[in-house]
Design an enzyme around this catalytic site. Structure first.
Site, PDB file in Angstrom:
ATOM      1  N   ASP A  53       0.790  -1.211   0.036  1.00 62.39           N
ATOM      2  CA  ASP A  53      -0.232   0.017  -0.008  1.00 62.39           C
ATOM      3  C   ASP A  53       1.039   1.282   0.079  1.00 62.39           C
ATOM      4  O   ASP A  53       0.449   2.055  -0.734  1.00 62.39           O
ATOM      5  CB  ASP A  53      -0.816   0.122   1.430  1.00 62.39           C
ATOM      6  N   GLU A 124      -1.807  -5.568  -3.557  1.00 63.55           N
ATOM      7  CA  GLU A 124      -0.957  -4.715  -2.606  1.00 63.55           C
ATOM      8  C   GLU A 124       0.074  -5.686  -2.159  1.00 63.55           C
ATOM      9  O   GLU A 124       1.233  -5.302  -2.170  1.00 63.55           O
ATOM     10  CB  GLU A 124      -1.541  -4.075  -1.675  1.00 63.55           C
TER      11      GLU A 124
END
Length: 239
Positions: A53, A124
């Protein structure tokens, strides 16, 4: 750590779809393993998701900053909010068929549809694994192939304007305070109510706006305040 034949099959399929061969196969397995399919959380993809992220946000921010030198901070933030989002990650996950390669527990695996949040998080974690295994080049190539093409689409179609967010920035800059919204009136039957709301900043009350919900009325009130302060043109009236 032992890699089962089924996990090995999914890993091989993942590499084929990514177009990348992992040097560290255990890292790839971890990136694909949801907590429900892991012996404990430290061998699941949660930590990689956290790292991925951060990588995604940094790379997209840098790309937007360099690619759109004439865009203001608010415009860049709105574009980034669309690109770096669960919805976008999930869309890319579906495109890559992540639901076929994610390693989950029997409970989730028995469901007809794997939750979108799990697929989004896997994108992610895979990004982080690419970075750790192949460096910034591998991670940036993945983002370039799957995320940056969406930026052009977002820029061309536009991003829905959040007038409340924009007005809050203006209020903090000009008045050193945060605006509040006062409900003045409501009309109509329960199933079709309309709300009348005004924005207030530092004892300054701006023209109120109507909306079919309190949130919509607050957006309209923020819009009218921005017009009154000369921050936007009246022609930018939201739909």
């Amino acid at each position: 750590m032992v890699i089962s034949p089924e996990a090995a099959r999914k890993m091989k399929l993942c590499e084929k779809r990514l177009g990348y061969r992992f040097q560290d196969q255990q890292l790839l397995k971890t990136a694909l393993t949801h907590t429900s399919g892991a012996a404990h959380k430290l061998v699941s993809n949660e930590r990689l998701e956290f790292f991925g992220d951060a990588i995604l946000g940094q790379v997209v921010s840098e790309w937007l900053f360099c690619e759109y030198p004439n865009y203001l901070e608010g415009e860049l933030t709105r574009i980034k909010s669309v690109i770096v989002s669960r919805k976008t990650c999930a869309a890319i996950a579906y495109k890559l068929g992540v639901e076929e390669i994610i390693i989950v527990g029997k409970g989730i695996g028995s469901q007809s549809v794997i939750p979108e949040s799990i697929l989004s998080n896997a994108i992610e974690s895979l990004l982080a694994a690419l970075y750790l295994d192949g460096g910034g080049v591998a991670a940036r190539e993945f983002i370039s192939n799957h995320f940056t093409p969406l930026v052009t689409l977002v820029v061309s179609e536009g991003v829905p304007t959040n007038f409340k967010s924009q007005f809050q920035q203006v209020a903090q800059r000009e008045f050193k305070t945060t605006p509040i919204y006062e409900l003045l009136d409501e009309r109509g039957p329960d199933h079709q109510k309309e709300f009348h709301v005004s924005a207030v900043v530092d004892d300054q009350v701006f023209d109120p706006g109507w909306g079919k919900s309190k949130k919509e009325a607050e957006q309209m009130a923020a819009y009218l305040a921005l017009v009154a302060l000369g921050e936007i043109e009246e022609s930018n009236l939201p739909e």
